[in-house]
Design a protein around this motif. Structure first.
Motif, PDB file in Angstrom:
ATOM      1  N   GLU A 169       0.860  -1.186   0.000  1.00  0.00           N
ATOM      2  CA  GLU A 169       0.000   0.000   0.000  1.00  0.00           C
ATOM      3  C   GLU A 169       0.890   1.227   0.000  1.00  0.00           C
ATOM      4  OE1 GLU A 169      -4.092  -1.451   2.019  1.00  0.00           O
ATOM      5  OE2 GLU A 169      -2.414  -1.105   3.376  1.00  0.00           O
ATOM      6  N   ASN A 170       0.710   2.073  -0.991  1.00  0.00           N
ATOM      7  CA  ASN A 170       1.583   3.235  -1.178  1.00  0.00           C
ATOM      8  C   ASN A 170       0.733   4.486  -1.304  1.00  0.00           C
ATOM      9  OD1 ASN A 170       2.969   0.744  -2.763  1.00  0.00           O
ATOM     10  ND2 ASN A 170       4.509   2.044  -1.809  1.00  0.00           N
ATOM     11  N   PRO A 171       1.380   5.654  -1.160  1.00  0.00           N
ATOM     12  CA  PRO A 171       0.632   6.909  -1.295  1.00  0.00           C
ATOM     13  C   PRO A 171      -0.019   7.015  -2.671  1.00  0.00           C
ATOM     14  CG  PRO A 171       2.800   7.310  -0.356  1.00  0.00           C
ATOM     15  CD  PRO A 171       2.793   5.878  -0.820  1.00  0.00           C
ATOM     16  N   LYS A 172      -1.121   7.732  -2.694  1.00  0.00           N
ATOM     17  CA  LYS A 172      -1.823   7.955  -3.961  1.00  0.00           C
ATOM     18  C   LYS A 172      -1.607   9.404  -4.422  1.00  0.00           C
ATOM     19  CE  LYS A 172      -5.679   4.630  -3.694  1.00  0.00           C
ATOM     20  NZ  LYS A 172      -4.766   3.565  -3.409  1.00  0.00           N
ATOM     21  N   ASN A 173      -1.514   9.553  -5.739  1.00  0.00           N
ATOM     22  CA  ASN A 173      -1.398  10.894  -6.306  1.00  0.00           C
ATOM     23  C   ASN A 173      -2.773  11.448  -6.653  1.00  0.00           C
ATOM     24  OD1 ASN A 173       1.364  10.976  -6.175  1.00  0.00           O
ATOM     25  ND2 ASN A 173       1.662  10.244  -8.268  1.00  0.00           N
ATOM     26  N   VAL A 174      -2.957  12.721  -6.325  1.00  0.00           N
ATOM     27  CA  VAL A 174      -4.124  13.466  -6.787  1.00  0.00           C
ATOM     28  C   VAL A 174      -3.611  14.515  -7.772  1.00  0.00           C
ATOM     29  CG1 VAL A 174      -6.053  14.953  -6.132  1.00  0.00           C
ATOM     30  CG2 VAL A 174      -5.320  13.104  -4.598  1.00  0.00           C
ATOM     31  N   PHE A 232      -7.986  11.389  -8.243  1.00  0.00           N
ATOM     32  CA  PHE A 232      -6.916  10.402  -8.221  1.00  0.00           C
ATOM     33  C   PHE A 232      -6.367  10.145  -9.626  1.00  0.00           C
ATOM     34  CE2 PHE A 232      -9.095   9.042  -4.232  1.00  0.00           C
ATOM     35  CZ  PHE A 232      -8.029   9.291  -3.385  1.00  0.00           C
ATOM     36  N   MET A 233      -5.053  10.142  -9.708  1.00  0.00           N
ATOM     37  CA  MET A 233      -4.358   9.788 -10.939  1.00  0.00           C
ATOM     38  C   MET A 233      -4.634   8.319 -11.263  1.00  0.00           C
ATOM     39  SD  MET A 233      -0.256  10.142 -11.511  1.00  0.00           S
ATOM     40  CE  MET A 233       0.478   9.740 -13.100  1.00  0.00           C
ATOM     41  N   GLY A 264      -3.604  13.381 -16.482  1.00  0.00           N
ATOM     42  CA  GLY A 264      -4.585  13.189 -15.411  1.00  0.00           C
ATOM     43  C   GLY A 264      -5.240  14.502 -15.001  1.00  0.00           C
ATOM     44  N   ALA A 265      -4.445  15.557 -14.910  1.00  0.00           N
ATOM     45  CA  ALA A 265      -4.994  16.868 -14.534  1.00  0.00           C
ATOM     46  C   ALA A 265      -5.999  17.344 -15.585  1.00  0.00           C
ATOM     47  CB  ALA A 265      -3.859  17.878 -14.374  1.00  0.00           C
ATOM     48  N   ALA A 266      -5.666  17.148 -16.855  1.00  0.00           N
ATOM     49  CA  ALA A 266      -6.585  17.543 -17.937  1.00  0.00           C
ATOM     50  C   ALA A 266      -7.856  16.689 -17.896  1.00  0.00           C
ATOM     51  CB  ALA A 266      -5.886  17.410 -19.288  1.00  0.00           C
ATOM     52  N   ARG A 267      -7.697  15.398 -17.625  1.00  0.00           N
ATOM     53  CA  ARG A 267      -8.856  14.503 -17.527  1.00  0.00           C
ATOM     54  C   ARG A 267      -9.795  14.938 -16.411  1.00  0.00           C
ATOM     55  NH1 ARG A 267      -9.530  10.943 -14.097  1.00  0.00           N
ATOM     56  NH2 ARG A 267      -7.326  10.621 -13.585  1.00  0.00           N
ATOM     57  N   GLU A 268      -9.230  15.280 -15.263  1.00  0.00           N
ATOM     58  CA  GLU A 268     -10.069  15.709 -14.138  1.00  0.00           C
ATOM     59  C   GLU A 268     -10.818  17.005 -14.450  1.00  0.00           C
ATOM     60  OE1 GLU A 268     -10.958  14.219 -11.415  1.00  0.00           O
ATOM     61  OE2 GLU A 268      -9.691  12.453 -11.630  1.00  0.00           O
ATOM     62  N   LEU A 289      -0.409  16.883  -7.189  1.00  0.00           N
ATOM     63  CA  LEU A 289       0.366  17.546  -8.244  1.00  0.00           C
ATOM     64  C   LEU A 289      -0.590  18.484  -8.951  1.00  0.00           C
ATOM     65  CD1 LEU A 289       1.513  14.142  -8.526  1.00  0.00           C
ATOM     66  CD2 LEU A 289       3.348  15.740  -9.074  1.00  0.00           C
ATOM     67  N   MET A 290      -0.437  19.784  -8.704  1.00  0.00           N
ATOM     68  CA  MET A 290      -1.365  20.790  -9.213  1.00  0.00           C
ATOM     69  C   MET A 290      -0.738  21.524 -10.399  1.00  0.00           C
ATOM     70  SD  MET A 290      -4.086  20.424  -7.386  1.00  0.00           S
ATOM     71  CE  MET A 290      -5.026  21.908  -7.782  1.00  0.00           C
ATOM     72  N   PHE A 291      -1.496  21.619 -11.467  1.00  0.00           N
ATOM     73  CA  PHE A 291      -1.047  22.276 -12.686  1.00  0.00           C
ATOM     74  C   PHE A 291      -1.735  23.634 -12.828  1.00  0.00           C
ATOM     75  CE2 PHE A 291       0.152  17.965 -13.198  1.00  0.00           C
ATOM     76  CZ  PHE A 291       1.220  17.954 -14.080  1.00  0.00           C
ATOM     77  N   TYR A 292      -1.096  24.505 -13.603  1.00  0.00           N
ATOM     78  CA  TYR A 292      -1.691  25.786 -13.956  1.00  0.00           C
ATOM     79  C   TYR A 292      -1.891  25.811 -15.466  1.00  0.00           C
ATOM     80  CZ  TYR A 292      -2.054  30.613 -15.344  1.00  0.00           C
ATOM     81  OH  TYR A 292      -2.489  31.761 -15.932  1.00  0.00           O
TER      82      TYR A 292
END
Ligand SMILES: [Zn+2]
Ligand SMILES: [Zn+2]
Lengths: 185, 185
Positions: free
Chosen positions: B31-36, B67-68, B77-81, B109-112
């Motif tokens: 079990e590992n950290p999840k990326n958002v 979640f990625m 992933g950011a574009a998909r969300e 991981l936040m994009f602009y």
């Protein structure tokens, strides 16, 4: 969380893709990308590399890096890996690059920092450690494309010291020709 | 991968912490950290926010994020969300910030980027979308501390346009006082 009943693939309500769902307890077993955290540590102009004692790529050189664990930060994970793989401690770690490896559903978060006291030594995970000048880097014996890209960027940008964070998609497999799509800086 | 037998906690050989191990097939369930992955999208000086249609924090405002998924990059992933949560398309996405949430083993991981054509609309995951000027941001109705921190940084640094990537540890729970440790820029 896992009750021991068989798992089937189905699209849960409100979702839009197949997940592994337990037929006993309806637990949904999500599978998501894993983070690998690591670091490029410098000491008097030299960079720390580790010769891998474990597969994959046993005997090849790498930067200290490994899977991030729960309840730690990316930075804490990078420092932990430096210790686990090279008995190394680090100072002034800062984020250096974020690499996407969509082929294997991994994200690398690579940090840059100073190797404390210039000290490192081999251990269970590492056959040998070394401090390398740019001219001494064993480019043909690096374990992973992400290691090659991290070192390449480091030397390209070394004189700028602009604390930029680099990003790229790494598409090549170990041992194959490099296939890297860098994101605009 | 999951054979249906009970799972026990034990330290696998060569490891140094307890994992869930299947008693039937010895499969180790890490079990590992999840990326958002998410984004702050701008259109003519206004920022896109979404009022959440799902728990947690239903009815509160958020930046598009989720979640990625496997086999995508953080940027994809950011574009998909943005599309899934606000029917929005985006241009010129770039990494804006990396946030550690060790309390809940997540990395954001936040994009602009720019909101294409200024278009967004509500859907299954979102009750309402809105484009907000800085003076209109509903600071008391933001869903998560990481959203508050992202917007705060954005307005602090807005005039600099230096393409820096910010990093911080976000330690507070939603609704509680902000507890954020920013990493040095
Ligand atoms: Zn079950
Ligand atoms: Zn099993």
């Amino acid at each position: 969380m896992l009750c021991g009943q068989p798992v089937v693939l189905q699209i849960p309500e409100g979702d839009n893709r197949q997940r592994k769902v337990c037929t006993g307890c309806d637990h949904i077993h999500y599978e998501n990308p894993k983070n690998v955290v690591g670091c490029l540590l410098e000491w008097r102009g030299k960079v720390l590399l580790c010769k891998r004692a474990i597969e994959p790529q046993l005997g090849y050189w790498t930067l200290p890096a490994g899977f991030m664990e729960n309840e730690e930060s990316t930075l804490e994970g990078a420092a932990r890996e430096a210790y686990e793989e090279a008995t190394a401690q680090c100072d002034d770690l800062r984020l250096f690059a974020v690499y996407n490896l969509p082929r294997i559903s991994q994200v690398y978060l690579m940090f840059y920092g100073r190797l404390r006291d210039g000290f490192a030594e081999a251990n269970e995970e590492t056959l040998e450690v070394g401090l390398f000048d740019e001219s001494e880097i064993p480019w043909d014996e690096l374990a992973f494309p992400v290691v090659t890209e991290t070192l390449t960027r480091f030397y390209e940008m070394r004189d700028q010291r602009d604390r930029r964070v680099y990003s790229a998609d790494i598409l090549s497999k170990p041992g194959a020709a490099m296939d890297v799509v860098r994101h605009p800086d």
